[in-house]
Design a protein around this motif. Structure first.
Motif, PDB file in Angstrom:
ATOM      1  N   ASP A  71       0.802  -1.224   0.000  1.00 43.96           N
ATOM      2  CA  ASP A  71       0.000   0.000   0.000  1.00 43.96           C
ATOM      3  C   ASP A  71       0.835   1.274   0.000  1.00 43.96           C
ATOM      4  N   ASP A  72       2.163   1.122  -0.151  1.00 43.94           N
ATOM      5  CA  ASP A  72       3.010   2.306  -0.308  1.00 43.94           C
ATOM      6  C   ASP A  72       2.901   2.902  -1.704  1.00 43.94           C
ATOM      7  N   LEU A  73       2.323   2.162  -2.632  1.00 42.52           N
ATOM      8  CA  LEU A  73       2.289   2.578  -4.036  1.00 42.52           C
ATOM      9  C   LEU A  73       0.861   2.886  -4.485  1.00 42.52           C
ATOM     10  N   PRO A  74       0.703   3.853  -5.397  1.00 44.67           N
ATOM     11  CA  PRO A  74      -0.632   4.284  -5.854  1.00 44.67           C
ATOM     12  C   PRO A  74      -1.162   3.396  -6.980  1.00 44.67           C
ATOM     13  N   TRP A  75      -1.514   2.176  -6.670  1.00 43.36           N
ATOM     14  CA  TRP A  75      -1.929   1.218  -7.695  1.00 43.36           C
ATOM     15  C   TRP A  75      -3.105   1.732  -8.525  1.00 43.36           C
ATOM     16  N   GLY A  76      -4.085   2.342  -7.871  1.00 36.82           N
ATOM     17  CA  GLY A  76      -5.284   2.772  -8.580  1.00 36.82           C
ATOM     18  C   GLY A  76      -5.062   3.912  -9.550  1.00 36.82           C
ATOM     19  N   ARG A  77      -3.879   4.514  -9.502  1.00 37.32           N
ATOM     20  CA  ARG A  77      -3.583   5.611 -10.425  1.00 37.32           C
ATOM     21  C   ARG A  77      -3.301   5.094 -11.832  1.00 37.32           C
ATOM     22  N   PHE A  78      -2.906   3.830 -11.950  1.00 33.52           N
ATOM     23  CA  PHE A  78      -2.450   3.287 -13.225  1.00 33.52           C
ATOM     24  C   PHE A  78      -3.320   2.098 -13.652  1.00 33.52           C
ATOM     25  N   HIS A  79      -3.213   1.749 -14.942  1.00 31.81           N
ATOM     26  CA  HIS A  79      -3.982   0.652 -15.518  1.00 31.81           C
ATOM     27  C   HIS A  79      -3.076  -0.529 -15.842  1.00 31.81           C
ATOM     28  N   HIS A  80      -3.645  -1.708 -15.707  1.00 30.37           N
ATOM     29  CA  HIS A  80      -3.074  -2.883 -16.358  1.00 30.37           C
ATOM     30  C   HIS A  80      -3.980  -3.244 -17.534  1.00 30.37           C
ATOM     31  N   ALA A  81      -3.850  -4.427 -18.078  1.00 26.04           N
ATOM     32  CA  ALA A  81      -4.567  -4.758 -19.318  1.00 26.04           C
ATOM     33  C   ALA A  81      -6.080  -4.753 -19.166  1.00 26.04           C
ATOM     34  N   HIS A  82      -6.586  -4.904 -17.935  1.00 34.21           N
ATOM     35  CA  HIS A  82      -8.034  -5.049 -17.757  1.00 34.21           C
ATOM     36  C   HIS A  82      -8.659  -3.935 -16.919  1.00 34.21           C
ATOM     37  N   GLY A  83      -7.939  -2.848 -16.722  1.00 33.87           N
ATOM     38  CA  GLY A  83      -8.520  -1.742 -15.969  1.00 33.87           C
ATOM     39  C   GLY A  83      -7.571  -1.223 -14.906  1.00 33.87           C
ATOM     40  N   ARG A  84      -8.118  -0.428 -13.997  1.00 32.23           N
ATOM     41  CA  ARG A  84      -7.274   0.131 -12.943  1.00 32.23           C
ATOM     42  C   ARG A  84      -6.722  -0.987 -12.054  1.00 32.23           C
ATOM     43  N   ALA A  85      -5.540  -0.725 -11.503  1.00 30.83           N
ATOM     44  CA  ALA A  85      -4.738  -1.799 -10.911  1.00 30.83           C
ATOM     45  C   ALA A  85      -4.945  -1.972  -9.419  1.00 30.83           C
ATOM     46  N   ASP A  86      -6.093  -1.577  -8.897  1.00 33.15           N
ATOM     47  CA  ASP A  86      -6.365  -1.748  -7.477  1.00 33.15           C
ATOM     48  C   ASP A  86      -6.320  -3.209  -7.031  1.00 33.15           C
ATOM     49  N   ASP A  87      -6.527  -4.147  -7.964  1.00 35.67           N
ATOM     50  CA  ASP A  87      -6.574  -5.558  -7.612  1.00 35.67           C
ATOM     51  C   ASP A  87      -5.196  -6.207  -7.528  1.00 35.67           C
ATOM     52  N   VAL A  88      -4.142  -5.524  -8.007  1.00 34.42           N
ATOM     53  CA  VAL A  88      -2.814  -6.136  -8.058  1.00 34.42           C
ATOM     54  C   VAL A  88      -2.275  -6.496  -6.673  1.00 34.42           C
ATOM     55  N   PRO A  89      -2.393  -5.635  -5.657  1.00 36.28           N
ATOM     56  CA  PRO A  89      -1.883  -6.031  -4.335  1.00 36.28           C
ATOM     57  C   PRO A  89      -2.472  -7.340  -3.826  1.00 36.28           C
ATOM     58  N   GLY A  90      -3.758  -7.561  -4.071  1.00 34.27           N
ATOM     59  CA  GLY A  90      -4.377  -8.819  -3.649  1.00 34.27           C
ATOM     60  C   GLY A  90      -3.799 -10.011  -4.386  1.00 34.27           C
ATOM     61  N   LEU A 129      -3.262 -14.731 -13.003  1.00 36.88           N
ATOM     62  CA  LEU A 129      -3.915 -13.426 -13.073  1.00 36.88           C
ATOM     63  C   LEU A 129      -2.900 -12.302 -13.241  1.00 36.88           C
ATOM     64  N   LEU A 130      -1.789 -12.401 -12.551  1.00 39.17           N
ATOM     65  CA  LEU A 130      -0.752 -11.374 -12.674  1.00 39.17           C
ATOM     66  C   LEU A 130      -0.158 -11.372 -14.083  1.00 39.17           C
ATOM     67  N   SER A 131       0.081 -12.553 -14.621  1.00 37.12           N
ATOM     68  CA  SER A 131       0.656 -12.631 -15.969  1.00 37.12           C
ATOM     69  C   SER A 131      -0.297 -12.035 -17.002  1.00 37.12           C
ATOM     70  N   GLY A 132      -1.589 -12.278 -16.831  1.00 41.81           N
ATOM     71  CA  GLY A 132      -2.564 -11.788 -17.790  1.00 41.81           C
ATOM     72  C   GLY A 132      -2.886 -10.314 -17.665  1.00 41.81           C
ATOM     73  N   THR A 133      -2.493  -9.710 -16.554  1.00 39.57           N
ATOM     74  CA  THR A 133      -2.787  -8.291 -16.365  1.00 39.57           C
ATOM     75  C   THR A 133      -1.551  -7.413 -16.476  1.00 39.57           C
ATOM     76  N   LEU A 134      -0.458  -7.816 -15.844  1.00 42.97           N
ATOM     77  CA  LEU A 134       0.734  -6.966 -15.801  1.00 42.97           C
ATOM     78  C   LEU A 134       1.545  -7.012 -17.082  1.00 42.97           C
ATOM     79  N   CYS A 135       1.516  -8.154 -17.766  1.00 42.30           N
ATOM     80  CA  CYS A 135       2.301  -8.295 -19.003  1.00 42.30           C
ATOM     81  C   CYS A 135       1.437  -9.012 -20.041  1.00 42.30           C
ATOM     82  N   HIS A 136       0.287  -8.447 -20.312  1.00 39.97           N
ATOM     83  CA  HIS A 136      -0.704  -9.061 -21.184  1.00 39.97           C
ATOM     84  C   HIS A 136      -0.196  -9.159 -22.619  1.00 39.97           C
ATOM     85  N   GLN A 137      -0.166 -10.391 -23.155  1.00 41.88           N
ATOM     86  CA  GLN A 137       0.319 -10.638 -24.516  1.00 41.88           C
ATOM     87  C   GLN A 137       1.690 -10.016 -24.749  1.00 41.88           C
ATOM     88  N   GLY A 138       2.515 -10.025 -23.698  1.00 46.90           N
ATOM     89  CA  GLY A 138       3.875  -9.535 -23.809  1.00 46.90           C
ATOM     90  C   GLY A 138       4.031  -8.042 -23.669  1.00 46.90           C
TER      91      GLY A 138
END
Length: 332
Positions: A46-65, A84-93
């Motif tokens: 929670d030190d990082l502003p995840w919700g400020r940025f997007h991954h492949a499927h939307g805002r990244a609030d779900d990444v910490p979980g 789930l992390l592979s499909g969102t953080l580095c989607h299709q490379g």
């Protein structure tokens, strides 16, 4: 501009010049650089502003979980989190900004010897910190890490910023990757070399660790990864020295065959002149055990599916008459 899908709610306005936002709170490179270095070992999600940025499927609030579940003692929970992390953080490379933000936390999962899927976590980290090459096994592309020009992810965010932030994050935690070069698991050793080769390296301090591991390594597939890691780190900063080293290695008949073949691939990628007959013969005459060792290295696994990586890579490196096998860029 290439690779844009105009999703709603972009981080940077679609009609803006991204360089106007360089160094701002919308620049993931700046976000990570501003975190206090002394807090790195105890950094919290929670030190990082995840919700400020997007991954492949939307805002990244779900990444910490997802990252929390990745460290679960239950292998199935961890496996699903990795998927789930592979499909969102580095989607299709394609690397996203949250992917770069996740790198320090993923590294801490990978260094935990009781964690599950550690080699696969390292693979994900390494992919986040590299350009999406779409199966590029050519001499100019095989060892290139940074993207060419200004490219964008699926939310129209500058992909080069995310990749650079990930590479810088790897450099900050290089001590973790260096320690993993001596891990008991050979796949972890191989993939730690793959991740280490993507780090932003300002000096030559990492080379002794890679060379030392190469001298001690008994597994052929790990030796192949170590040779390619040394070459990739030198690709942008110390090419002349690395070219001479690779040539001496491939010419030394006392070296294991997979080491010599890996060095031949490295030499080709570090140079752009005519291919000597010695190297062509070495690559085309490799036996099945050597090909199998190379096929297990993450570099060739990134080129094509198992059983195809060596043939496709060598075909591109030697510019054979076969048609290109690179995967189409879905965002072009």
């Amino acid at each position: 501009m290439t690779g844009i899908v105009a999703w709603e709610d972009p981080v940077i306005p679609l009609d803006a010049d991204p360089e106007d936002y360089a160094g701002s709170d919308l620049d993931v490179r700046a976000v990570l650089q501003r975190l206090p270095a002394e807090d790195r070992p105890g950094r919290r999600l929670d030190d990082l502003p995840w919700g400020r940025f997007h991954h492949a499927h939307g805002r990244a609030d779900d990444v910490p979980g997802f990252i929390t579940n990745l460290g679960s003692s239950d292998p199935m929970i961890a496996k699903n989190a990795l998927r789930l992390l592979s499909g969102t953080l580095c989607h299709q490379g394609s690397t996203s900004a949250p992917g770069a933000m996740a790198v320090p936390f993923l590294l801490r999962v990978a260094e935990n010897r009781i964690a599950h899927h550690r080699a696969d976590v390292l693979w994900l980290i390494a992919d986040i910190a590299r350009r999406c090459h779409y199966g590029d096994g050519t001499r100019a592309g095989f060892l290139r890490t940074a993207p060419d020009g200004l490219t964008y992810d699926t939310y129209a965010y500058p992909a080069g910023w995310s990749i650079q932030a990930a590479r810088d994050a790897l450099a900050q935690d290089m001590d973790i990757l260096i320690a993993l070069l001596d891990d008991p698991d050979p796949e972890v050793r191989s993939h730690s070399a793959y991740a280490l080769a993507a780090a932003t390296v300002a000096d030559g301090s990492v080379y002794p660790h890679l060379h030392g591991r190469l001298r001690a390594e008994q597994r052929p597939e790990v030796r192949a990864s170590l040779v390619l890691a040394i070459a990739q780190l030198a690709f942008d900063r110390d090419r002349d020295h690395a070219t001479a080293w690779a040539h001496s290695l491939l010419s030394n008949l006392e070296q294991p065959d997979e080491t010599r073949v890996s060095a031949a691939i490295a030499w080709l990628c570090l140079t752009d002149g005519p291919v000597p007959h010695q190297i062509t013969a070495l690559l085309l005459d490799a036996d099945d055990s050597v090909i199998d060792a190379l096929e297990q290295s993450p570099w060739l696994q990134a080129i094509a599916a198992p059983g195809l990586g060596y043939t496709r890579c060598i075909g591109q490196l030697l510019d054979l008459n076969d048609p290109p096998h690179m995967i189409d860029d879905p965002w072009a």
